[in-house]
Design an enzyme around this catalytic site. Structure first.
Site, PDB file in Angstrom:
ATOM      1  N   GLY A  31       9.140   6.850  -8.256  1.00 34.91           N
ATOM      2  CA  GLY A  31       9.632   6.933  -9.436  1.00 34.91           C
ATOM      3  C   GLY A  31       9.156   6.156 -10.597  1.00 34.91           C
ATOM      4  O   GLY A  31       8.025   5.669 -10.533  1.00 34.91           O
ATOM      5  N   GLY A  36       0.663  10.324 -15.277  1.00 32.09           N
ATOM      6  CA  GLY A  36      -0.095  10.629 -13.844  1.00 32.09           C
ATOM      7  C   GLY A  36       0.910  11.245 -12.995  1.00 32.09           C
ATOM      8  O   GLY A  36       0.333  12.346 -12.316  1.00 32.09           O
ATOM      9  N   HIS A  37       2.208  10.910 -12.914  1.00 31.29           N
ATOM     10  CA  HIS A  37       3.023  11.493 -11.739  1.00 31.29           C
ATOM     11  C   HIS A  37       3.458  13.082 -12.381  1.00 31.29           C
ATOM     12  O   HIS A  37       3.412  13.817 -11.603  1.00 31.29           O
ATOM     13  CB  HIS A  37       4.521  10.867 -11.832  1.00 31.29           C
ATOM     14  N   GLN A  61       6.872  -0.295   2.902  1.00 34.61           N
ATOM     15  CA  GLN A  61       5.317  -0.132   2.417  1.00 34.61           C
ATOM     16  C   GLN A  61       5.194  -1.653   1.580  1.00 34.61           C
ATOM     17  O   GLN A  61       4.138  -1.820   0.843  1.00 34.61           O
ATOM     18  CB  GLN A  61       4.740   0.801   1.566  1.00 34.61           C
ATOM     19  N   GLN A 155      -4.895   5.630  -0.001  1.00 32.58           N
ATOM     20  CA  GLN A 155      -3.571   6.121   0.556  1.00 32.58           C
ATOM     21  C   GLN A 155      -3.879   7.673   0.675  1.00 32.58           C
ATOM     22  O   GLN A 155      -3.306   8.312   1.687  1.00 32.58           O
ATOM     23  CB  GLN A 155      -2.719   6.020  -0.640  1.00 32.58           C
ATOM     24  N   VAL A 178      -4.807   9.933 -14.133  1.00 31.35           N
ATOM     25  CA  VAL A 178      -4.716  10.030 -15.420  1.00 31.35           C
ATOM     26  C   VAL A 178      -4.807   8.663 -16.056  1.00 31.35           C
ATOM     27  O   VAL A 178      -4.486   7.507 -15.499  1.00 31.35           O
ATOM     28  CB  VAL A 178      -3.386  10.581 -15.660  1.00 31.35           C
ATOM     29  N   LYS A 186      -3.307   5.092 -15.151  1.00 31.23           N
ATOM     30  CA  LYS A 186      -1.786   4.801 -15.663  1.00 31.23           C
ATOM     31  C   LYS A 186      -1.407   4.587 -14.055  1.00 31.23           C
ATOM     32  O   LYS A 186      -1.554   4.899 -13.053  1.00 31.23           O
ATOM     33  CB  LYS A 186      -1.181   6.238 -15.873  1.00 31.23           C
TER      34      LYS A 186
END
Ligand code: PAF
Length: 282
Positions: A31, A36-37, A61, A155, A178, A186
């Site tokens: 969230g 970027g997302h 995590q 990751q 991004v 970002k």
């Protein structure tokens, strides 16, 4: 665009889409969505009929002294951004839905080799938490494709390996980082930076670019280059965690013959930990 909070609802809706022959794309997130997302959602929409974005701040995590409690939770704003980006379904489960028996009693996924070193060394248990929740999301959504940002380079390598090793029938797609106009990658954690820190932060990407230029000019004295980069970050007021020049596939220290190199960096600016990376081909 619908939002569901339970696995039961998610499965019922996805079964309907599958019966219609639709392909499903997954974008796992925690969230507090930024451009970027959104670029990940757009990429998923290009590659599949249905896009499911999951929003779950995964406690497994986060380390004991990390920002789990303060991590920004902005579901309403996130929903607006996702609807505008062509997302189909938001899966926003609570912690009890994902870990009904608690974290201590949860089966975990451990990904050897690529999880070690870099962020894996600085954040013990972090990639175990990521690998576990991503495997669960793959099983819950059963997507045809899943999109992750290249900003979290290690990751992405961990997730590619777990999908391969556990024979999960999903295509893992990486999407380019991004950046802000000044080069800063970002990140939801950029919101923690003070105005003064925000002014300093672009030095991370500048240092990556400078080191990449040096490599392009033929330098192979990697440890010296790494030390120079750490010094540049320290001089700018950051506290470098690591700056490593690695083989892009294995994430092991680069050798002189490697053609695909990635520079991985993590550094603290005040209490905010920034990460970034840059890949080059020689
Ligand atoms: O990159 C993230 O936001 C998280 O690590 C992920 C992949 C959603 C797993 O919680």
């Amino acid at each position: 665009m619908r939002t569901v909070h339970s696995l039961k609802e998610l499965r019922t809706i996805l079964r309907g889409y599958r019966q219609q022959g639709k392909t499903i794309g997954l974008v796992p997130t925690m969230g507090n969505l930024h451009e970027g997302h959104i670029s990940l959602v757009r990429k998923a929409a290009e590659a599949s009929d249905i896009v499911v974005t999951s929003i779950f701040v995964n406690p497994m995590q986060f380390g004991a002294n990390e920002d789990l409690d303060t991590y920004p939770r902005t579901l309403v704003e996130d929903q607006e951004k996702l609807a505008a980006a062509g997302n189909t379904l938001v899966f926003a489960p609570g912690v009890e839905e994902i870990y009904p028996q608690g974290l201590a009693n949860q089966t975990k996924v451990v990904v050897p080799e690529v999880s070690e070193g870099h962020c894996g060394a600085s954040r013990p248990g972090h990639f175990e938490g990521v690998a576990t929740v991503v495997t669960m999301l793959f099983n819950m959504v059963q997507p045809d494709i899943a999109v992750f940002g290249e900003k979290d380079f290690q990751q992405l390598a961990v997730i590619r390996k777990l999908a391969r090793d556990l024979m999960i029938p999903v295509e893992v797609i990486g999407a380019p980082t991004v950046r802000e106009d000044d080069g800063l990658a970002k990140s939801s954690r950029n919101g923690y930076l003070s105005e003064q820190e925000r002014g300093i932060a672009p030095v991370v990407f500048r240092t990556l670019r400078h080191t990449a230029d040096q490599l392009a000019q033929g330098r192979t004295d990697y440890s010296i280059l790494e030390q120079e980069a750490r010094d540049a970050l320290s001089e700018a007021g950051l506290r470098p965690d690591y700056f490593n020049i690695v083989n892009s596939l294995t994430l092991k220290p680069a050798s002189k013959d490697d053609r695909e190199l990635t520079l991985l960096v993590a550094a603290f600016l005040g209490t905010t930990r920034l990460i970034d990376n840059l890949s080059i081909t020689r």
